[in-house]
Design an enzyme around this catalytic site. Sequence first.
Site, PDB file in Angstrom:
ATOM      1  N   TYR A 157      -0.170  -9.289   7.483  1.00 63.03           N
ATOM      2  CA  TYR A 157      -1.361  -9.752   8.169  1.00 63.03           C
ATOM      3  C   TYR A 157      -2.451 -10.158   7.192  1.00 63.03           C
ATOM      4  O   TYR A 157      -3.097 -11.181   7.357  1.00 63.03           O
ATOM      5  CB  TYR A 157      -1.892  -8.691   9.140  1.00 63.03           C
ATOM      6  CG  TYR A 157      -3.174  -9.168   9.774  1.00 63.03           C
ATOM      7  CD1 TYR A 157      -3.120 -10.170  10.755  1.00 63.03           C
ATOM      8  CD2 TYR A 157      -4.400  -8.681   9.368  1.00 63.03           C
ATOM      9  CE1 TYR A 157      -4.265 -10.662  11.298  1.00 63.03           C
ATOM     10  CE2 TYR A 157      -5.553  -9.184   9.920  1.00 63.03           C
ATOM     11  CZ  TYR A 157      -5.492 -10.166  10.888  1.00 63.03           C
ATOM     12  OH  TYR A 157      -6.624 -10.663  11.419  1.00 63.03           O
ATOM     13  N   GLU A 158      -2.623  -9.331   6.156  1.00 63.29           N
ATOM     14  CA  GLU A 158      -3.633  -9.671   5.138  1.00 63.29           C
ATOM     15  C   GLU A 158      -3.365 -11.049   4.544  1.00 63.29           C
ATOM     16  O   GLU A 158      -4.246 -11.892   4.406  1.00 63.29           O
ATOM     17  CB  GLU A 158      -3.583  -8.653   3.999  1.00 63.29           C
ATOM     18  CG  GLU A 158      -4.064  -7.287   4.386  1.00 63.29           C
ATOM     19  CD  GLU A 158      -3.745  -6.252   3.311  1.00 63.29           C
ATOM     20  OE1 GLU A 158      -3.608  -5.091   3.683  1.00 63.29           O
ATOM     21  OE2 GLU A 158      -3.637  -6.633   2.129  1.00 63.29           O
ATOM     22  N   LEU A 159      -2.105 -11.235   4.206  1.00 64.52           N
ATOM     23  CA  LEU A 159      -1.730 -12.508   3.586  1.00 64.52           C
ATOM     24  C   LEU A 159      -1.988 -13.670   4.520  1.00 64.52           C
ATOM     25  O   LEU A 159      -2.588 -14.691   4.153  1.00 64.52           O
ATOM     26  CB  LEU A 159      -0.256 -12.445   3.200  1.00 64.52           C
ATOM     27  CG  LEU A 159       0.286 -13.679   2.505  1.00 64.52           C
ATOM     28  CD1 LEU A 159      -0.439 -13.884   1.174  1.00 64.52           C
ATOM     29  CD2 LEU A 159       1.777 -13.535   2.271  1.00 64.52           C
ATOM     30  N   ARG A 213       0.794  -1.220   0.000  1.00 59.33           N
ATOM     31  CA  ARG A 213       0.000   0.000   0.000  1.00 59.33           C
ATOM     32  C   ARG A 213       0.839   1.290   0.000  1.00 59.33           C
ATOM     33  O   ARG A 213       0.455   2.289  -0.586  1.00 59.33           O
ATOM     34  CB  ARG A 213      -0.954  -0.012   1.190  1.00 59.33           C
ATOM     35  CG  ARG A 213      -2.163  -0.870   0.916  1.00 59.33           C
ATOM     36  CD  ARG A 213      -3.244  -0.596   1.886  1.00 59.33           C
ATOM     37  NE  ARG A 213      -2.946  -1.125   3.206  1.00 59.33           N
ATOM     38  CZ  ARG A 213      -3.087  -2.406   3.531  1.00 59.33           C
ATOM     39  NH1 ARG A 213      -3.485  -3.287   2.637  1.00 59.33           N
ATOM     40  NH2 ARG A 213      -2.841  -2.821   4.739  1.00 59.33           N
TER      41      ARG A 213
END
Length: 544
Positions: A455-457, A384
């Site tokens: 964390y998303e992963l 991001r």
Amino acid sequence: MHRGQLFLTLWVIVKSTSGEDCISRPHLNVVEGEPFYLKCCPFSSAQRNKTATPRWCRSNQSHKCAELNLSTSPRITLRKDILEFWPVELEDQGSYTCYLGHETRKWMINVTRRDKHSCFTEKQVKSKTVGVTKSLQITCNNNYYKELIHRTALYKDCEKISKSNLSYLKPILKKAEFKDQGYYSCVFSLLRNGKLYNITDTLNITILRERSDVIPVVLGPQLTRIEVELGEDVELNCSALLNKNDYLYWNFQKEEGLHLNVHQDNKIPPWTAEGKTYASKILRIQKVTESNLNFLYNCTVVNAGTTDTKSFILLRKVDTADIPGHVFTGGMIAAIVVSVAVLCLGVVCVIYRVDLALCYRRWMGRDETLTDGKAYDAFVSYLREYRPEHGEEYTFAVETLPMALEKHFGYKLCIFERDVLPGGAVVDEIHSLIKKSRRLIIVLSKSYMSNEVRYELESGLHEALVERKIKIILIQLAPVSDFTFLPQSLKLLKSRTVLQWKAEESLSSHNSRFWKNLLYLMPAKVIKPDKGGAEGLPVLAEVS
Ligand SMILES: *[C@@H]1O[C@H](CO)[C@@H](O)[C@H](O)[C@H]1NC(C)=O
Ligand SMILES: *[C@@H]1O[C@H](CO)[C@@H](O)[C@H](O)[C@H]1NC(C)=O
Ligand SMILES: *[C@@H]1O[C@H](CO)[C@@H](O)[C@H](O)[C@H]1NC(C)=O
Ligand SMILES: *[C@@H]1O[C@H](CO)[C@@H](O)[C@H](O)[C@H]1NC(C)=O
Ligand SMILES: *[C@@H]1O[C@H](CO)[C@@H](O)[C@H](O)[C@H]1NC(C)=O
């Protein structure tokens, strides 16, 4: 009668030879009414006394031998040392002795009655056997009475078969056949002092099958059927078990103009196997015509005694016999064609499976997004924080992807930057958004594994691997040769295909392979028409 086919041995009926008219058998059968003689022969010719005249005596039923008184019986005469009967009668029966010097000779004469019903008298018959196919000679000859013979005749089973006005008859000489068996009677008519006398010599001839003879047989079944096609050349092979001199041949009625194409081969020399003789004869039929069909070609073996015949018949080859062949090859070709087609289809399906699947979805109007209660079709995960070195990934995630998937294909994406309000519990927020998404699109870049995205992963991987509620789509912009930066668990994903973004090609058309592959991985959804002003809408309103 056939004459002079083959002659191997000679056989003479009347054996009396010149000079020796002596009869040494002690028992003699004579027939009443026939001339008869007895010659007093010495035992050894050295002792012969030419000048000596023998004395004769006769005894009836073992009575004393009484000197013959020739003067009382004009029928019985003495010529030198020979006693002659003109003719012999029943009363002459008895034993006769001749004395010559110190020697004597004795005979028992048995006079039999003439058989009124036959031309010969059975007791007088001499027997002889002749092997079949051997030479049979029948000669009528009588040496002793030669000078007096007026006529000679030969009878077979009392039927005259030849005659002559001479003392001898032309001998019969032939190859013995079974039909030659019978009684052969030579009748000599003697003329003496103006009176006729008959002498009959009869021979009982029996034709015997030679011990070594076999009964000839044509080998094979009684009727051999041979299937042929018109125009074909055919050879019929007739073989037989036979004797050397037996005759093997083909026989069939040669009608006018027919069977001109049929020829018998010349005789093949017979051969021997295990002591048996075989022969074969070939019948050649050239270019079989209709007239050769359904016709009996017989093959026959003959010898003196027997014949054997076997038949051959040509039949048209039944058409149905051919069909299975065609069917077979046809079937093979069909099977090959079908297999090749199936294989090609399989290859095509593999190559175009994505297109086909998309087609199928469109065709069926499938939509798997309606009932699962999720808000987003995909959560887009990307690095991001904007940095110039991976500006491309950023632009792709924030602009290119939503442009295509949302505006063109009608999906609804969750893009952090756009859809998540700043502030608040980011981690919880992300977790719940991923849970509400059907796919997790990861836009890969070298520095993707930063703390922020990790964390998303991990959350996505948990969903994908443990709860199996989300599928992960990997998109790679710049070629990445080394994926070691990805966590190990990512490698456990079942179909870990990485979609490769190709800037020019993929941008130019929504029909390019990249988009198709992406659509294929995306959930099936009925594509809604392009929502013109959807781009600028605040998506946040739809969340919750
Ligand atoms: C032959 O027979 C006559 C008379 O019967 C006799 O005299 C003579 O010796 C005989 N000769 C011989 C060689 O026996
Ligand atoms: C002739 O020969 C046959 C066969 O050998 C025999 O059966 C038959 O009794 C004979 N006939 C006479 C009259 O000997
Ligand atoms: C002798 O045989 C002939 C036939 O050959 C016959 O005609 C005749 O009557 C016979 N004669 C005697 C005496 O048997
Ligand atoms: C005919 O058949 C016999 C026996 O089966 C065989 O030995 C012979 O060689 C054949 N002849 C030909 C010309 O085929
Ligand atoms: C061939 O043999 C068959 C049966 O054996 C017979 O009926 C037929 O007459 C024979 N044909 C000739 C031409 O001999």
